[in-house]
Structures are given as structure tokens and as C-alpha cells.
Design a protein around this motif. Sequence first.
Motif, short mmCIF file in Angstrom:
data_model
loop_
_atom_site.label_atom_id
_atom_site.label_comp_id
_atom_site.label_asym_id
_atom_site.label_seq_id
_atom_site.Cartn_x
_atom_site.Cartn_y
_atom_site.Cartn_z
N LEU A 1 -3.75 6.75 2.89
CA LEU A 1 -2.69 6.68 3.90
C LEU A 1 -1.34 7.13 3.35
CD1 LEU A 1 -3.50 3.28 5.65
CD2 LEU A 1 -4.30 5.58 6.26
N ARG A 2 -0.99 6.61 2.17
CA ARG A 2 0.30 6.94 1.57
C ARG A 2 0.21 6.89 0.05
NH1 ARG A 2 4.76 3.07 3.15
NH2 ARG A 2 3.13 1.64 3.80
N ARG A 3 1.20 7.51 -0.57
CA ARG A 3 1.35 7.43 -2.02
C ARG A 3 2.68 6.79 -2.36
NH1 ARG A 3 -0.53 13.52 -3.93
NH2 ARG A 3 -2.21 13.77 -2.42
N GLU A 4 2.76 6.23 -3.58
CA GLU A 4 3.99 5.58 -4.06
C GLU A 4 4.49 4.55 -3.03
OE1 GLU A 4 5.60 5.94 -7.02
OE2 GLU A 4 3.89 7.19 -7.67
N VAL A 5 3.75 3.45 -2.93
CA VAL A 5 4.01 2.43 -1.92
C VAL A 5 4.68 1.21 -2.57
CG1 VAL A 5 3.01 0.99 -0.13
CG2 VAL A 5 1.98 3.21 -0.66
N ALA A 6 5.82 0.81 -2.05
CA ALA A 6 6.54 -0.35 -2.58
C ALA A 6 6.04 -1.62 -1.92
CB ALA A 6 8.03 -0.19 -2.35
N VAL A 7 5.80 -2.64 -2.77
CA VAL A 7 5.44 -3.97 -2.29
C VAL A 7 6.29 -4.96 -3.09
CG1 VAL A 7 3.61 -5.67 -1.99
CG2 VAL A 7 3.07 -3.24 -1.79
N GLY A 8 7.27 -5.56 -2.43
CA GLY A 8 8.18 -6.45 -3.15
C GLY A 8 8.93 -5.67 -4.21
N HIS A 9 8.86 -6.16 -5.47
CA HIS A 9 9.53 -5.50 -6.58
C HIS A 9 8.60 -4.53 -7.31
CE1 HIS A 9 13.07 -8.00 -6.13
NE2 HIS A 9 12.32 -9.09 -6.18
N ARG B 1 -8.90 1.54 5.95
CA ARG B 1 -10.23 1.59 6.57
C ARG B 1 -10.12 0.81 7.87
NH1 ARG B 1 -15.12 -0.78 3.15
NH2 ARG B 1 -13.99 -2.72 3.65
N GLY B 2 -9.90 1.56 8.95
CA GLY B 2 -9.59 0.86 10.20
C GLY B 2 -8.31 0.07 10.02
N PRO B 3 -8.31 -1.21 10.40
CA PRO B 3 -7.09 -2.02 10.24
C PRO B 3 -6.88 -2.54 8.81
CG PRO B 3 -8.83 -3.34 11.22
CD PRO B 3 -9.37 -1.95 11.11
N GLU B 4 -7.88 -2.38 7.93
CA GLU B 4 -7.78 -2.90 6.56
C GLU B 4 -6.87 -2.02 5.70
OE1 GLU B 4 -11.64 -4.62 4.87
OE2 GLU B 4 -12.36 -3.09 6.27
N ARG B 5 -6.20 -2.66 4.73
CA ARG B 5 -5.35 -1.94 3.78
C ARG B 5 -5.76 -2.30 2.35
NH1 ARG B 5 -5.07 0.38 7.70
NH2 ARG B 5 -3.22 0.97 8.94
N PHE B 6 -5.60 -1.33 1.46
CA PHE B 6 -6.10 -1.47 0.09
C PHE B 6 -5.11 -0.78 -0.84
CE2 PHE B 6 -9.94 0.00 -2.75
CZ PHE B 6 -9.50 -0.81 -3.78
#
Length: 379
Positions: free
Chosen positions: A105-113, A122-127
Motif C-alpha cells: 500500500l505504501r512505503r516509509e510509513v510513520a507510526v508514532g515515533h 489484505r482487504g481491511p487488514e494492515r501489516f
Amino acid sequence: MQETSEVKVGIFLNRPNRFLCEVEIDGTIECCHLPNPGRMWELLFPRVRMYVRRSGQKNRRTAYDVIGVEREGIPILLDTQYTNEVAARLIQEKKIPAWKDWQVLRREVAVGHSRFDLLLGRGPERFYVEVKSCTLFGRHGAMFPDAVTERGKKHLLTLAAMREEGIRTGILFLVQWDRARWFLPDYHTDPAFASVFFNVAPRLDWQAFSVHWTPTFQMPEPAGTLFYPAQVLDKENHDSGVYLVILQVERSVRIEIGAMGERIFPAGYYVYIGSAKKHLTARLERHKRLRKKMHWHIDYLRQQAKVTATVPIRTSAPLEHSLAAAVQAVSEGSVPGFGCTDCSCRSHLFMFSQNPLQQRDFVQVIEDFRINRLEALIE
């Protein structure tokens, strides 16, 4: 890989620092950017074939970027900046069997810090997936990292914490060696990373996947998923084992070595073999220090010699004497009686005129004792 110019083959000469290489290209010595801070003792030998590409960036001090190096006739990717693109393509083209149902879906994804390399869906799931390039391997085994990585340990802990909150997380170790069959964290080099990995690996969705490169470095062919022998890590990752201390004597010197008496040490490199049944890390730190009570033969030599590297081999097996024999076989000489008063070895100190870490035979000894020896524990 973004096309800027053709891939050229050069000859590796030297590595002045972590991010620079001197490479002979078309008869001219060029200073090239190396986008890989790893140690890479097992790959960067003088005169090996190196793959470079002219940089498309203007006003840069280095005209070329290093792409890869050759080992046993096989191209090995060194450009860590390209690894994420390769990983995304492999996943998107369904070439990693365990993850064939996922889309990038995307590259270089920020999560918090924190920031992670890939977000899969995969459908509604994220990994969330972190990607690591693995360039440390032996005959059939691959290990990561080849240098201490606090950042890598932080990634493991963050991924595990996210998983505890119900978020799917994992790691892809992209192994740049198609002969690899099994994978372990390199507990010799970074036991803290290895311990964290051992604890969190069962909770993460992770893969160690090998690829095969050609000299064009366009896209690799998938080779396969590697086996994880967790029992080896559980048995061997402890603060004990054997070790090598590499020292440099810059000019010939005469030293009083305790009860051995006076000895002349010509200029050059010396490799000392030792063992520690416990507190291996502390023992190596002691050997590095100058201020200490004189106890072992190496303590006297250390006063006049510079420690250039220490190489721990964490093991539950008594390997000190076999390691000394293996180093003696590739050395240029030894100091009789040094460091072996409690065994039947001729010596535990061996001489080299040049840096042994730039000599293939010597590095092969390290690879055999750190990686290839483990084959017997896995079978």
C-alpha cells in the motif's frame, strides 16, 4: 533501480571510511560512495570485482555509487537504499510465498515515533514490515547484522509492542546470497539484538528470503525461504566462548613479557587467541584497556600495540586450541610460548605483515568458526 547510467565493473582497492571506497575503473582510481555502513569483512577484499554506476547527482564529490561486489563469481547487492524497492517488488509480484495474499500500500510509513519500510494490505487488514538487507553469510548460512545495531534492536522492540496491541507486524531479511539455506541473528557480533530477536520472533510475522543477482542489478530472481534453527541460538548465545584480538605494532619494539622475559616484536599485525568461560564481553574490553594490572602475556604486549579489532566467537564448545591451530595455518609466524602456558599449543599469538582482516584465508577462518561450524548443530 533507477537508471542513471550503465553498470560498470571495477576493482576494489580500499575503504577509507564506512561510506567511501576507492575503486579502479577503466584504469583510473575513483572515490565511490558506498551506501552501506556494514562491516563486510567477508566481502571487501583488495582486488575483488566491484559493480558501480555513475551518479546522476550534480555537484557531488563522488562521481560513482557502489552497487555490489562479487563473491565466488556471484554478484552481491550492497546498495541498502535499493533493498526496499526490491522487497516491495517481490511482494507485489507474489514471489514470497508466505505473503502472496498481501499488497503493497505504501512505503516509509510513520507510526508514532517510528518509521517502517512497508505497509501491506489484505482487504481491511494492515501489516507493517521492516526490511533488512543481509550481506553476511557462509556456505549455507546467513546472519544479521554484521555490526552492532541499536536501531535494529529498537525496531524489534517496537514491532513486538505493536503486535501486543493487535497490530500485525513483521520483518523481511532480504539475503543477498542464493546459496543460503538457514538464517540466524548474528549473536557473535550483536548478542543483544539476537536475544531480543529470540524473544520476539515467535510473535512476529517474519521471513528470511534469499535472492540471486546478475551483473545488471535490475531485479533479482527469488531463491527461497530460509530455515530458522532457533535451538542453535538458544544454546550458543551466551557471554562465553573464544575470541581473537588483532593488534598492530607500528615499529619494531623490545618488550618484557612477564616470566617469558624480553622478546622482540617486529612491526606488523599480531592475532591473539583466548577463551572466556564467562564474561566474554568484559574480557575483550579489558584487553582493549591500557591501564590494568599485568596478568596475561597479552597485557604486556598491549602496552606497546594498538588493538585494531576484537572478534568474539560465542560458543558452548571448547574451540580455543582448534582456533589457534587454524590461525597458525594461515599466519606468517608465531611467538613461541605466548599465551599458552596452560596447554600444549606452540603459541596463541600469530604474526602477519599486513592487516589479516584484508586477507581472504584469515577471514575464512572467522567465517568457518562463526558460521560454517554451525552446520553440524543444525543437521
